[in-house]
Design a protein around this motif. Structure first.
Motif, PDB file in Angstrom:
ATOM      1  N   PHE A   1      28.773  45.703  33.186  1.00  0.00           N
ATOM      2  CA  PHE A   1      30.021  46.432  32.989  1.00  0.00           C
ATOM      3  C   PHE A   1      30.812  46.522  34.296  1.00  0.00           C
ATOM      4  CE2 PHE A   1      32.296  50.407  33.547  1.00  0.00           C
ATOM      5  CZ  PHE A   1      33.220  50.347  32.515  1.00  0.00           C
ATOM      6  N   THR A   2      30.157  46.987  35.372  1.00  0.00           N
ATOM      7  CA  THR A   2      30.882  47.140  36.639  1.00  0.00           C
ATOM      8  C   THR A   2      31.318  45.791  37.203  1.00  0.00           C
ATOM      9  OG1 THR A   2      28.810  47.279  37.895  1.00  0.00           O
ATOM     10  CG2 THR A   2      29.872  49.368  37.280  1.00  0.00           C
ATOM     11  N   GLU A   3      30.497  44.767  37.053  1.00  0.00           N
ATOM     12  CA  GLU A   3      30.890  43.432  37.525  1.00  0.00           C
ATOM     13  C   GLU A   3      32.098  42.913  36.750  1.00  0.00           C
ATOM     14  OE1 GLU A   3      27.296  41.114  37.250  1.00  0.00           O
ATOM     15  OE2 GLU A   3      26.340  42.268  38.849  1.00  0.00           O
ATOM     16  N   GLN A   4      32.082  43.088  35.436  1.00  0.00           N
ATOM     17  CA  GLN A   4      33.199  42.626  34.602  1.00  0.00           C
ATOM     18  C   GLN A   4      34.491  43.339  34.972  1.00  0.00           C
ATOM     19  OE1 GLN A   4      32.595  43.032  30.324  1.00  0.00           O
ATOM     20  NE2 GLN A   4      34.742  43.581  30.099  1.00  0.00           N
ATOM     21  N   TRP A   5      34.428  44.648  35.135  1.00  0.00           N
ATOM     22  CA  TRP A   5      35.631  45.402  35.444  1.00  0.00           C
ATOM     23  C   TRP A   5      36.083  45.197  36.893  1.00  0.00           C
ATOM     24  CZ3 TRP A   5      39.223  47.375  32.364  1.00  0.00           C
ATOM     25  CH2 TRP A   5      38.922  47.424  31.009  1.00  0.00           C
ATOM     26  N   ALA A   6      35.178  44.903  37.788  1.00  0.00           N
ATOM     27  CA  ALA A   6      35.578  44.570  39.165  1.00  0.00           C
ATOM     28  C   ALA A   6      36.390  43.272  39.161  1.00  0.00           C
ATOM     29  CB  ALA A   6      34.356  44.438  40.059  1.00  0.00           C
ATOM     30  N   VAL A   7      35.979  42.296  38.363  1.00  0.00           N
ATOM     31  CA  VAL A   7      36.734  41.042  38.238  1.00  0.00           C
ATOM     32  C   VAL A   7      38.102  41.329  37.626  1.00  0.00           C
ATOM     33  CG1 VAL A   7      36.829  38.816  37.033  1.00  0.00           C
ATOM     34  CG2 VAL A   7      34.720  39.534  38.177  1.00  0.00           C
ATOM     35  N   TYR A   8      38.136  42.156  36.600  1.00  0.00           N
ATOM     36  CA  TYR A   8      39.408  42.523  35.968  1.00  0.00           C
ATOM     37  C   TYR A   8      40.360  43.130  36.997  1.00  0.00           C
ATOM     38  CZ  TYR A   8      42.720  44.916  32.912  1.00  0.00           C
ATOM     39  OH  TYR A   8      43.867  45.357  32.309  1.00  0.00           O
ATOM     40  N   VAL A   9      39.853  44.083  37.781  1.00  0.00           N
ATOM     41  CA  VAL A   9      40.694  44.729  38.796  1.00  0.00           C
ATOM     42  C   VAL A   9      41.119  43.715  39.859  1.00  0.00           C
ATOM     43  CG1 VAL A   9      40.692  46.445  40.672  1.00  0.00           C
ATOM     44  CG2 VAL A   9      39.820  47.057  38.403  1.00  0.00           C
ATOM     45  N   GLN A  10      40.218  42.843  40.269  1.00  0.00           N
ATOM     46  CA  GLN A  10      40.543  41.822  41.268  1.00  0.00           C
ATOM     47  C   GLN A  10      41.747  40.996  40.812  1.00  0.00           C
ATOM     48  OE1 GLN A  10      39.666  41.189  44.305  1.00  0.00           O
ATOM     49  NE2 GLN A  10      40.427  39.131  44.572  1.00  0.00           N
ATOM     50  N   ILE A  11      41.805  40.676  39.537  1.00  0.00           N
ATOM     51  CA  ILE A  11      42.928  39.892  39.006  1.00  0.00           C
ATOM     52  C   ILE A  11      44.160  40.770  38.812  1.00  0.00           C
ATOM     53  CG2 ILE A  11      43.739  38.598  36.980  1.00  0.00           C
ATOM     54  CD1 ILE A  11      40.748  37.632  36.717  1.00  0.00           C
ATOM     55  N   GLN A  12      43.999  41.923  38.174  1.00  0.00           N
ATOM     56  CA  GLN A  12      45.146  42.767  37.818  1.00  0.00           C
ATOM     57  C   GLN A  12      45.855  43.378  39.018  1.00  0.00           C
ATOM     58  OE1 GLN A  12      46.419  42.957  34.667  1.00  0.00           O
ATOM     59  NE2 GLN A  12      44.848  41.401  34.291  1.00  0.00           N
ATOM     60  N   ARG A  13      45.196  43.502  40.126  1.00  0.00           N
ATOM     61  CA  ARG A  13      45.851  44.100  41.300  1.00  0.00           C
ATOM     62  C   ARG A  13      46.808  43.114  41.966  1.00  0.00           C
ATOM     63  NH1 ARG A  13      43.380  43.864  46.458  1.00  0.00           N
ATOM     64  NH2 ARG A  13      41.996  42.073  46.570  1.00  0.00           N
ATOM     65  N   GLN A  14      46.804  41.871  41.507  1.00  0.00           N
ATOM     66  CA  GLN A  14      47.699  40.825  42.009  1.00  0.00           C
ATOM     67  C   GLN A  14      48.696  40.481  40.902  1.00  0.00           C
ATOM     68  OE1 GLN A  14      45.319  37.723  44.226  1.00  0.00           O
ATOM     69  NE2 GLN A  14      43.661  38.901  43.256  1.00  0.00           N
ATOM     70  N   PRO A  15      49.899  41.031  40.946  1.00  0.00           N
ATOM     71  CA  PRO A  15      50.838  40.924  39.831  1.00  0.00           C
ATOM     72  C   PRO A  15      51.117  39.492  39.354  1.00  0.00           C
ATOM     73  CG  PRO A  15      51.638  42.523  41.415  1.00  0.00           C
ATOM     74  CD  PRO A  15      50.439  41.854  42.033  1.00  0.00           C
ATOM     75  N   GLN A  16      51.337  38.569  40.252  1.00  0.00           N
ATOM     76  CA  GLN A  16      51.635  37.205  39.829  1.00  0.00           C
ATOM     77  C   GLN A  16      50.426  36.560  39.154  1.00  0.00           C
ATOM     78  OE1 GLN A  16      53.140  35.397  43.439  1.00  0.00           O
ATOM     79  NE2 GLN A  16      55.251  35.825  42.838  1.00  0.00           N
ATOM     80  N   LEU A  17      49.250  36.793  39.694  1.00  0.00           N
ATOM     81  CA  LEU A  17      48.036  36.241  39.107  1.00  0.00           C
ATOM     82  C   LEU A  17      47.773  36.882  37.745  1.00  0.00           C
ATOM     83  CD1 LEU A  17      45.594  34.373  39.386  1.00  0.00           C
ATOM     84  CD2 LEU A  17      44.425  36.238  40.588  1.00  0.00           C
ATOM     85  N   ALA A  18      47.964  38.176  37.641  1.00  0.00           N
ATOM     86  CA  ALA A  18      47.759  38.873  36.368  1.00  0.00           C
ATOM     87  C   ALA A  18      48.725  38.348  35.307  1.00  0.00           C
ATOM     88  CB  ALA A  18      47.939  40.377  36.555  1.00  0.00           C
TER      89      ALA A  18
END
Length: 118
Positions: free
Chosen positions: A60-77
């Motif tokens: 769970f924490t690994e999956q959501w860490a990846v999600y945050v890693q992507i979502q915190r970068q607007p263009q990448l998200a």
């Protein structure tokens, strides 16, 4: 060396991979995802309790860490969302190409998390 524009800067620093820090990050950068975060956390906690194993919580924490890693970068998200839409609504070849690029983005996010903050 290339100049980085403000829109290319992450919205927030990558948080530690803890439930509390990830919840706070999701609330800041993707509040609409909080119900999914909570639902998945509850499921992981139930699985961990029933199996006496912390692996579901680690996933769970690994999956959501990846999600945050992507979502915190607007263009990448934004690109990630475009690719998800393309994978769902495109033809077979378009869906395959979108899936390949989605995989690359996920792999890059996981690798960035392993490297730690810079």
């Amino acid at each position: 060396m290339t100049a980085t524009t403000a829109s290319e800067q992450p919205l927030i620093p990558q948080p530690p991979t803890t439930v509390t820090a990830l919840r706070k990050a999701v609330a800041q950068i993707a509040p609409a995802a909080l119900p999914a975060f909570t639902r998945e956390l509850d499921q992981a906690a139930d699985q961990a309790r029933s199996g006496s194993d912390l692996a579901p919580l680690r996933r769970f924490t690994e999956q959501w860490a990846v999600y945050v890693q992507i979502q915190r970068q607007p263009q990448l998200a934004a690109r990630f969302r475009e690719l998800e839409d393309s994978a769902e609504s495109g033809g077979t070849e378009q869906a395959r190409q979108a899936a390949v690029e989605l995989g690359r983005i996920l792999d890059t996010a996981r690798a960035a998390l392993k490297q730690g903050p810079r």
